[in-house]
Design a protein around this motif. Structure first.
Motif, PDB file in Angstrom:
ATOM      1  N   PRO A 151       0.768  -1.276  -0.100  1.00 58.98           N
ATOM      2  CA  PRO A 151      -0.012   0.196   0.031  1.00 58.98           C
ATOM      3  C   PRO A 151       0.873   1.396   0.177  1.00 58.98           C
ATOM      4  CG  PRO A 151       0.060  -1.101   2.021  1.00 58.98           C
ATOM      5  CD  PRO A 151       0.516  -1.809   1.246  1.00 58.98           C
ATOM      6  N   CYS A 152       0.243   2.297  -0.694  1.00 55.72           N
ATOM      7  CA  CYS A 152       1.082   3.644  -0.785  1.00 55.72           C
ATOM      8  C   CYS A 152       0.005   4.536  -1.259  1.00 55.72           C
ATOM      9  CB  CYS A 152       2.035   3.443  -2.037  1.00 55.72           C
ATOM     10  SG  CYS A 152       2.998   4.885  -2.382  1.00 55.72           S
ATOM     11  N   LEU A 164      -6.842   3.607  -5.126  1.00 51.63           N
ATOM     12  CA  LEU A 164      -6.216   4.549  -4.499  1.00 51.63           C
ATOM     13  C   LEU A 164      -6.708   4.397  -3.011  1.00 51.63           C
ATOM     14  CD1 LEU A 164      -5.966   7.603  -6.914  1.00 51.63           C
ATOM     15  CD2 LEU A 164      -4.036   5.974  -6.407  1.00 51.63           C
ATOM     16  N   HIS A 165      -5.900   4.695  -2.107  1.00 55.94           N
ATOM     17  CA  HIS A 165      -6.512   4.566  -0.648  1.00 55.94           C
ATOM     18  C   HIS A 165      -6.824   5.893  -0.138  1.00 55.94           C
ATOM     19  CE1 HIS A 165      -4.488   0.514   0.193  1.00 55.94           C
ATOM     20  NE2 HIS A 165      -3.424   1.041  -0.811  1.00 55.94           N
ATOM     21  N   ASP A 166      -7.760   5.799   0.739  1.00 63.13           N
ATOM     22  CA  ASP A 166      -8.329   7.033   1.281  1.00 63.13           C
ATOM     23  C   ASP A 166      -7.869   7.684   2.624  1.00 63.13           C
ATOM     24  OD1 ASP A 166      -9.070   5.142   3.123  1.00 63.13           O
ATOM     25  OD2 ASP A 166     -11.342   5.501   2.908  1.00 63.13           O
ATOM     26  N   VAL A 167      -6.620   7.106   3.006  1.00 61.99           N
ATOM     27  CA  VAL A 167      -5.601   7.514   3.914  1.00 61.99           C
ATOM     28  C   VAL A 167      -4.220   7.487   3.551  1.00 61.99           C
ATOM     29  CG1 VAL A 167      -7.190   6.139   5.816  1.00 61.99           C
ATOM     30  CG2 VAL A 167      -5.100   5.114   4.654  1.00 61.99           C
ATOM     31  N   LEU A 168      -3.579   8.672   4.298  1.00 58.80           N
ATOM     32  CA  LEU A 168      -2.391   8.930   3.830  1.00 58.80           C
ATOM     33  C   LEU A 168      -1.200   7.991   4.192  1.00 58.80           C
ATOM     34  CD1 LEU A 168      -0.301  11.293   2.868  1.00 58.80           C
ATOM     35  CD2 LEU A 168      -0.032  12.079   5.289  1.00 58.80           C
ATOM     36  N   ILE A 169      -0.513   7.360   3.286  1.00 61.51           N
ATOM     37  CA  ILE A 169       0.541   6.422   3.453  1.00 61.51           C
ATOM     38  C   ILE A 169       1.450   6.832   2.688  1.00 61.51           C
ATOM     39  CG2 ILE A 169       1.283   4.095   3.284  1.00 61.51           C
ATOM     40  CD1 ILE A 169      -1.714   3.468   2.942  1.00 61.51           C
ATOM     41  N   GLU A 170       2.551   7.699   3.337  1.00 59.08           N
ATOM     42  CA  GLU A 170       3.888   8.276   2.661  1.00 59.08           C
ATOM     43  C   GLU A 170       4.971   8.035   3.194  1.00 59.08           C
ATOM     44  OE1 GLU A 170       3.435  12.645   3.296  1.00 59.08           O
ATOM     45  OE2 GLU A 170       3.364  12.290   5.662  1.00 59.08           O
ATOM     46  N   SER A 178       9.037  -6.362  -4.147  1.00 62.19           N
ATOM     47  CA  SER A 178       7.856  -5.519  -3.731  1.00 62.19           C
ATOM     48  C   SER A 178       7.830  -4.440  -4.715  1.00 62.19           C
ATOM     49  CB  SER A 178       7.435  -5.380  -2.274  1.00 62.19           C
ATOM     50  OG  SER A 178       8.572  -4.461  -1.905  1.00 62.19           O
ATOM     51  N   PHE A 179       6.337  -3.948  -4.879  1.00 64.29           N
ATOM     52  CA  PHE A 179       6.499  -2.664  -5.578  1.00 64.29           C
ATOM     53  C   PHE A 179       5.427  -1.960  -4.978  1.00 64.29           C
ATOM     54  CE2 PHE A 179       3.293  -4.961  -7.729  1.00 64.29           C
ATOM     55  CZ  PHE A 179       2.398  -4.416  -8.368  1.00 64.29           C
ATOM     56  N   ILE A 180       5.327  -0.485  -5.377  1.00 68.62           N
ATOM     57  CA  ILE A 180       4.071   0.367  -4.959  1.00 68.62           C
ATOM     58  C   ILE A 180       3.650   0.960  -6.259  1.00 68.62           C
ATOM     59  CG2 ILE A 180       4.878   0.745  -2.605  1.00 68.62           C
ATOM     60  CD1 ILE A 180       5.988   3.467  -3.830  1.00 68.62           C
ATOM     61  N   GLU A 181       2.227   1.363  -6.375  1.00 70.56           N
ATOM     62  CA  GLU A 181       1.527   2.197  -7.447  1.00 70.56           C
ATOM     63  C   GLU A 181       0.833   3.222  -6.698  1.00 70.56           C
ATOM     64  OE1 GLU A 181      -2.315   0.924 -10.117  1.00 70.56           O
ATOM     65  OE2 GLU A 181      -0.892  -0.602  -9.854  1.00 70.56           O
ATOM     66  N   ASP A 182       0.899   4.502  -7.414  1.00 75.20           N
ATOM     67  CA  ASP A 182       0.029   5.528  -6.858  1.00 75.20           C
ATOM     68  C   ASP A 182      -0.063   6.502  -8.053  1.00 75.20           C
ATOM     69  OD1 ASP A 182      -1.383   7.026  -4.822  1.00 75.20           O
ATOM     70  OD2 ASP A 182       0.766   7.590  -3.693  1.00 75.20           O
ATOM     71  N   LEU A 183      -0.802   7.510  -7.568  1.00 80.01           N
ATOM     72  CA  LEU A 183      -0.917   8.669  -8.443  1.00 80.01           C
ATOM     73  C   LEU A 183      -0.394   9.897  -7.540  1.00 80.01           C
ATOM     74  CD1 LEU A 183      -2.241   9.830 -11.019  1.00 80.01           C
ATOM     75  CD2 LEU A 183      -4.429  10.363  -9.652  1.00 80.01           C
ATOM     76  N   ILE A 184       0.425  10.548  -8.236  1.00 80.65           N
ATOM     77  CA  ILE A 184       1.185  11.477  -7.573  1.00 80.65           C
ATOM     78  C   ILE A 184       1.179  12.780  -8.113  1.00 80.65           C
ATOM     79  CG2 ILE A 184       2.889   9.916  -6.215  1.00 80.65           C
ATOM     80  CD1 ILE A 184       4.884  10.867  -8.155  1.00 80.65           C
ATOM     81  N   TYR A 185       1.341  14.104  -7.447  1.00 77.68           N
ATOM     82  CA  TYR A 185       1.477  15.290  -8.251  1.00 77.68           C
ATOM     83  C   TYR A 185       2.679  16.085  -7.799  1.00 77.68           C
ATOM     84  CZ  TYR A 185      -3.745  14.238  -8.516  1.00 77.68           C
ATOM     85  OH  TYR A 185      -4.852  14.068  -8.913  1.00 77.68           O
TER      86      TYR A 185
END
Length: 218
Positions: A151-152, A164-170, A178-185
């Motif tokens: 999770p990320c 996408l998760h609804d809590v902050l995981i930073e 292992s790997f992570i996947e996310d939408l970032i800005y």
């Protein structure tokens, strides 16, 4: 002797293709993972219409610009990413680990998610589009397709049907495999021109580059 020379040459070519360079003292260093030709930067290898990938034996970083192409008038650039740990015991990633770099080598860090959510009116729309389109159509084969996904969430989204998760995981620790996947800005670069190559750079704790991906938002 000839066979040994041929084998050595093959090893050098292989290491070069993985982003490594030999120094004169025999040290191997990771080379730049984007190309420079005739004084201009070239984008990284494309995996599809909107997806760019660079990897070496340790790390793989993938950037999808499909959403960014639809947000050219916005102050923030949405980038879908995948980051895989292929050969490091533990890869630690936080909000300062990723930077956007423009052709003038000016670096931009990720803003806080509340700062983006407060002024960026496409925030919820991005999550809905991401859930339906990005990384979901077709079977994209990568070297980390069988890795465990962790999770990320640098930018939490409340949209319930999104991956996408609804809590902050930073703050994430990625074990090998292992790997992570996310939408970032990121803030949109100050100087922008059509066809320019931007880079997403992954930094270690000493702010040295692990890997970077060159891409074009056209």
């Amino acid at each position: 002797m000839k066979a040994r020379a041929t084998t050595a040459l093959q090893i050098i070519v292989l290491l070069g293709s993985l982003g490594f360079v030999f120094l004169s003292d025999g040290t191997i260093v990771r080379g730049s993972l984007y190309q420079e030709q005739e004084g201009r930067l070239e984008p990284s290898r494309k995996m599809g219409y909107f997806t760019y990938l660079n990897e070496d034996v340790s790390v793989a970083l993938l950037v999808d610009v499909e959403l960014a192409r639809m947000r050219k008038a916005e102050k923030f650039i949405p980038l879908a990413i995948m980051l895989a740990n292929k050969g490091i015991r533990t890869l630690k990633v936080n909000r300062q680990s990723l930077q956007l770099v423009d052709p003038a080598n000016e670096a931009y860090t990720m803003p806080g998610f509340k700062a983006v959510e407060a002024v960026y009116n496409k925030y919820s729309l991005d999550a809905k589009y991401y859930a339906r389109k990005v990384f979901t159509e077709g079977d994209m084969l990568t070297s980390f397709s069988t890795f465990r996904k962790l999770p990320c969430s640098f930018f939490p989204h409340p949209y319930k049907d999104s991956d996408l998760h609804d809590v902050l995981i930073e703050n994430i620790e990625l074990p090998q495999g292992s790997f992570i996947e996310d939408l970032i800005y990121f803030p949109r670069p100050k100087s922008e021109a059509p066809g320019q190559v931007l880079r997403l750079t992954l930094l270690d704790s000493d702010l040295e580059s692990y890997i970077d991906v060159g891409f074009v938002i056209d």
